[in-house]
Motif scaffolding. Structure first.
Motif, PDB file in Angstrom:
ATOM      1  N   ALA A  80       0.695  -1.217   0.131  1.00 45.43           N
ATOM      2  CA  ALA A  80      -0.022   0.128  -0.017  1.00 45.43           C
ATOM      3  C   ALA A  80       0.968   1.218   0.145  1.00 45.43           C
ATOM      4  O   ALA A  80       0.594   2.219  -0.777  1.00 45.43           O
ATOM      5  CB  ALA A  80      -0.868  -0.065   1.321  1.00 45.43           C
ATOM      6  N   VAL A  81       1.839   1.104   0.705  1.00 52.55           N
ATOM      7  CA  VAL A  81       2.864   2.411   0.778  1.00 52.55           C
ATOM      8  C   VAL A  81       3.549   2.584  -0.466  1.00 52.55           C
ATOM      9  O   VAL A  81       3.647   3.745  -1.168  1.00 52.55           O
ATOM     10  CB  VAL A  81       3.886   2.230   1.837  1.00 52.55           C
ATOM     11  N   ARG A  82       3.938   1.455  -1.122  1.00 55.20           N
ATOM     12  CA  ARG A  82       4.458   1.365  -2.305  1.00 55.20           C
ATOM     13  C   ARG A  82       3.447   2.077  -3.439  1.00 55.20           C
ATOM     14  O   ARG A  82       4.131   3.068  -4.149  1.00 55.20           O
ATOM     15  CB  ARG A  82       4.940   0.225  -3.029  1.00 55.20           C
ATOM     16  N   SER A  83       2.488   1.753  -3.440  1.00 54.48           N
ATOM     17  CA  SER A  83       1.546   2.267  -4.584  1.00 54.48           C
ATOM     18  C   SER A  83       1.340   3.783  -4.308  1.00 54.48           C
ATOM     19  O   SER A  83       0.937   4.358  -5.326  1.00 54.48           O
ATOM     20  CB  SER A  83       0.448   1.201  -4.870  1.00 54.48           C
ATOM     21  N   ARG A  84       1.213   4.202  -3.016  1.00 51.48           N
ATOM     22  CA  ARG A  84       0.889   5.699  -2.934  1.00 51.48           C
ATOM     23  C   ARG A  84       2.320   6.305  -3.198  1.00 51.48           C
ATOM     24  O   ARG A  84       2.058   7.663  -3.421  1.00 51.48           O
ATOM     25  CB  ARG A  84       0.358   5.766  -1.316  1.00 51.48           C
ATOM     26  N   ARG A  85       3.351   5.879  -2.387  1.00 49.46           N
ATOM     27  CA  ARG A  85       4.415   6.687  -2.113  1.00 49.46           C
ATOM     28  C   ARG A  85       5.644   6.795  -3.293  1.00 49.46           C
ATOM     29  O   ARG A  85       6.752   7.400  -3.414  1.00 49.46           O
ATOM     30  CB  ARG A  85       4.830   6.829  -0.956  1.00 49.46           C
ATOM     31  N   GLU A 103       0.105   0.237 -21.863  1.00 51.73           N
ATOM     32  CA  GLU A 103      -0.569  -0.637 -21.116  1.00 51.73           C
ATOM     33  C   GLU A 103       0.485  -0.854 -20.003  1.00 51.73           C
ATOM     34  O   GLU A 103       0.016  -1.023 -18.744  1.00 51.73           O
ATOM     35  CB  GLU A 103      -0.741  -1.929 -21.598  1.00 51.73           C
ATOM     36  N   ASN A 104       1.624  -0.992 -20.190  1.00 47.57           N
ATOM     37  CA  ASN A 104       2.885  -1.086 -19.098  1.00 47.57           C
ATOM     38  C   ASN A 104       2.507  -0.046 -18.305  1.00 47.57           C
ATOM     39  O   ASN A 104       2.860   0.128 -17.010  1.00 47.57           O
ATOM     40  CB  ASN A 104       4.154  -1.413 -19.546  1.00 47.57           C
ATOM     41  N   VAL A 105       2.607   1.279 -18.868  1.00 50.05           N
ATOM     42  CA  VAL A 105       2.662   2.530 -17.999  1.00 50.05           C
ATOM     43  C   VAL A 105       1.322   2.492 -16.910  1.00 50.05           C
ATOM     44  O   VAL A 105       1.421   3.111 -15.721  1.00 50.05           O
ATOM     45  CB  VAL A 105       2.702   3.781 -18.786  1.00 50.05           C
ATOM     46  N   GLU A 106       0.156   1.877 -17.363  1.00 52.28           N
ATOM     47  CA  GLU A 106      -1.151   1.933 -16.660  1.00 52.28           C
ATOM     48  C   GLU A 106      -0.932   1.007 -15.430  1.00 52.28           C
ATOM     49  O   GLU A 106      -1.913   1.116 -14.520  1.00 52.28           O
ATOM     50  CB  GLU A 106      -2.175   1.748 -17.603  1.00 52.28           C
ATOM     51  N   VAL A 107      -0.009   0.150 -15.347  1.00 54.35           N
ATOM     52  CA  VAL A 107      -0.124  -0.867 -14.390  1.00 54.35           C
ATOM     53  C   VAL A 107      -0.132  -0.580 -12.930  1.00 54.35           C
ATOM     54  O   VAL A 107      -0.923  -1.009 -12.335  1.00 54.35           O
ATOM     55  CB  VAL A 107       0.938  -1.908 -14.593  1.00 54.35           C
ATOM     56  N   PRO A 108       0.641   0.415 -12.558  1.00 56.73           N
ATOM     57  CA  PRO A 108       0.601   0.936 -11.112  1.00 56.73           C
ATOM     58  C   PRO A 108      -0.629   1.505 -10.959  1.00 56.73           C
ATOM     59  O   PRO A 108      -1.352   1.471  -9.809  1.00 56.73           O
ATOM     60  CB  PRO A 108       1.427   1.991 -11.017  1.00 56.73           C
ATOM     61  N   ALA A 109      -1.524   2.202 -11.789  1.00 59.92           N
ATOM     62  CA  ALA A 109      -3.019   2.785 -11.675  1.00 59.92           C
ATOM     63  C   ALA A 109      -3.901   1.757 -11.185  1.00 59.92           C
ATOM     64  O   ALA A 109      -4.550   1.868 -10.426  1.00 59.92           O
ATOM     65  CB  ALA A 109      -3.225   3.586 -13.069  1.00 59.92           C
ATOM     66  N   LEU A 110      -3.707   0.340 -11.945  1.00 63.14           N
ATOM     67  CA  LEU A 110      -4.517  -0.673 -11.938  1.00 63.14           C
ATOM     68  C   LEU A 110      -4.597  -1.265 -10.295  1.00 63.14           C
ATOM     69  O   LEU A 110      -5.724  -1.668  -9.950  1.00 63.14           O
ATOM     70  CB  LEU A 110      -4.281  -1.855 -12.787  1.00 63.14           C
ATOM     71  N   TYR A 111      -3.315  -0.875  -9.673  1.00 59.75           N
ATOM     72  CA  TYR A 111      -3.175  -1.660  -8.582  1.00 59.75           C
ATOM     73  C   TYR A 111      -3.937  -0.466  -7.456  1.00 59.75           C
ATOM     74  O   TYR A 111      -4.100  -0.824  -6.486  1.00 59.75           O
ATOM     75  CB  TYR A 111      -1.779  -1.746  -7.992  1.00 59.75           C
ATOM     76  N   ALA A 112      -3.587   0.650  -7.781  1.00 62.06           N
ATOM     77  CA  ALA A 112      -4.047   1.976  -6.540  1.00 62.06           C
ATOM     78  C   ALA A 112      -5.351   2.372  -6.912  1.00 62.06           C
ATOM     79  O   ALA A 112      -6.014   2.483  -5.876  1.00 62.06           O
ATOM     80  CB  ALA A 112      -3.193   3.022  -7.071  1.00 62.06           C
ATOM     81  N   THR A 113      -6.095   2.273  -8.013  1.00 66.51           N
ATOM     82  CA  THR A 113      -7.345   2.530  -8.218  1.00 66.51           C
ATOM     83  C   THR A 113      -7.996   1.809  -8.965  1.00 66.51           C
ATOM     84  O   THR A 113      -7.271   0.977  -9.685  1.00 66.51           O
ATOM     85  CB  THR A 113      -7.583   4.094  -8.806  1.00 66.51           C
TER      86      THR A 113
END
Ligand code: ADP
Ligand code: MG
Length: 186
Positions: A80-85, A103-113
């Motif tokens: 959770a800390v990683r995906s926020r900060r 699609e690769n660039v979007e991956v972190p957004a999939l985890y966060a929101t």
């Protein structure tokens, strides 16, 4: 932003022998700073970055990130800390194959929101100089281009902390220089 207080990291060999990687690290890095850590192979750079990036925890000592003591966080809390900060860039890019750059660039957004802002991902690819390559499969890109995709991905959730572990290690020196230039600009 980052405070390390007497951080120690000791790994355990299979036979139980301890492997000291970080002996007693105390340091502070403020918001807005750009810091380079250099050292021989095996000197503990990755061990330190993995702790700073909340991929791993110290054996002892305290790590405070933005005032929050994350030293004893569980895997789930650290995710959770990683995906926020935190945005993380690796030596070997670690992109998803058979997947396009955007699609690769979007991956972190999939985890966060739940929702993904495609326009933001495209703007980030533009920012790292890959606007024309957004729909290419990452396997069609050169090493330097793949690392640019990885940097755009690391920025997707607007992390206050961007970490890179030998981001030019798999690139020839001219391409590596251009990656360092991009990181410095950012
Ligand atoms: P660097 O990134 O500077 O090359 P590392 O942090 O990878 O250094 O390694 C520091 C020391 O810790 C080395 O002696 C290495 O062999 C050891 N080490 C790293 N990871 C592990 C691990 N998972 N298990 C055991 N020893 C490790
Ligand atoms: Mg390393």
């Amino acid at each position: 932003m980052i405070e390390l207080d007497h951080v120690v990291k000791t790994y355990q060999r299979e036979d139980g022998t301890p492997v000291p990687a970080l002996r007693d690290i105390t340091c502070r890095i403020d918001a807005g700073e750009f810091v380079v850590i250099r050292g021989a192979s095996g000197s503990g750079k990755s061990s330190l970055l993995n702790i700073l990036g909340c991929l791993d925890t110290p054996t002892s000592g305290v790590y405070r990130l933005a005032g929050e003591d994350v030293s004893r966080y569980s895997d789930a809390e650290r995710s959770a800390v990683r995906s926020r900060r935190i945005g993380f860039v690796f030596q070997s890019f670690n992109l998803l194959p058979r997947t396009t750059a955007v699609e690769n660039v979007e991956v972190p957004a999939l985890y966060a929101t739940a929702e993904v802002d495609r326009d933001r991902a495209l703007a980030l690819l533009q920012r790292v100089g890959l606007g024309e390559r957004s729909r290419h499969f990452v396997t069609e890109l050169s090493g330097g281009e793949q690392q640019r995709v990885a940097i755009a991905r690391a920025l997707m959730n607007s992390p206050p902390l961007l970490l890179a572990d030998e981001p030019t290690g798999n690139l020839d020196s001219a391409v590596g220089d251009s990656i360092m230039e991009l990181l410095t600009d950012l």
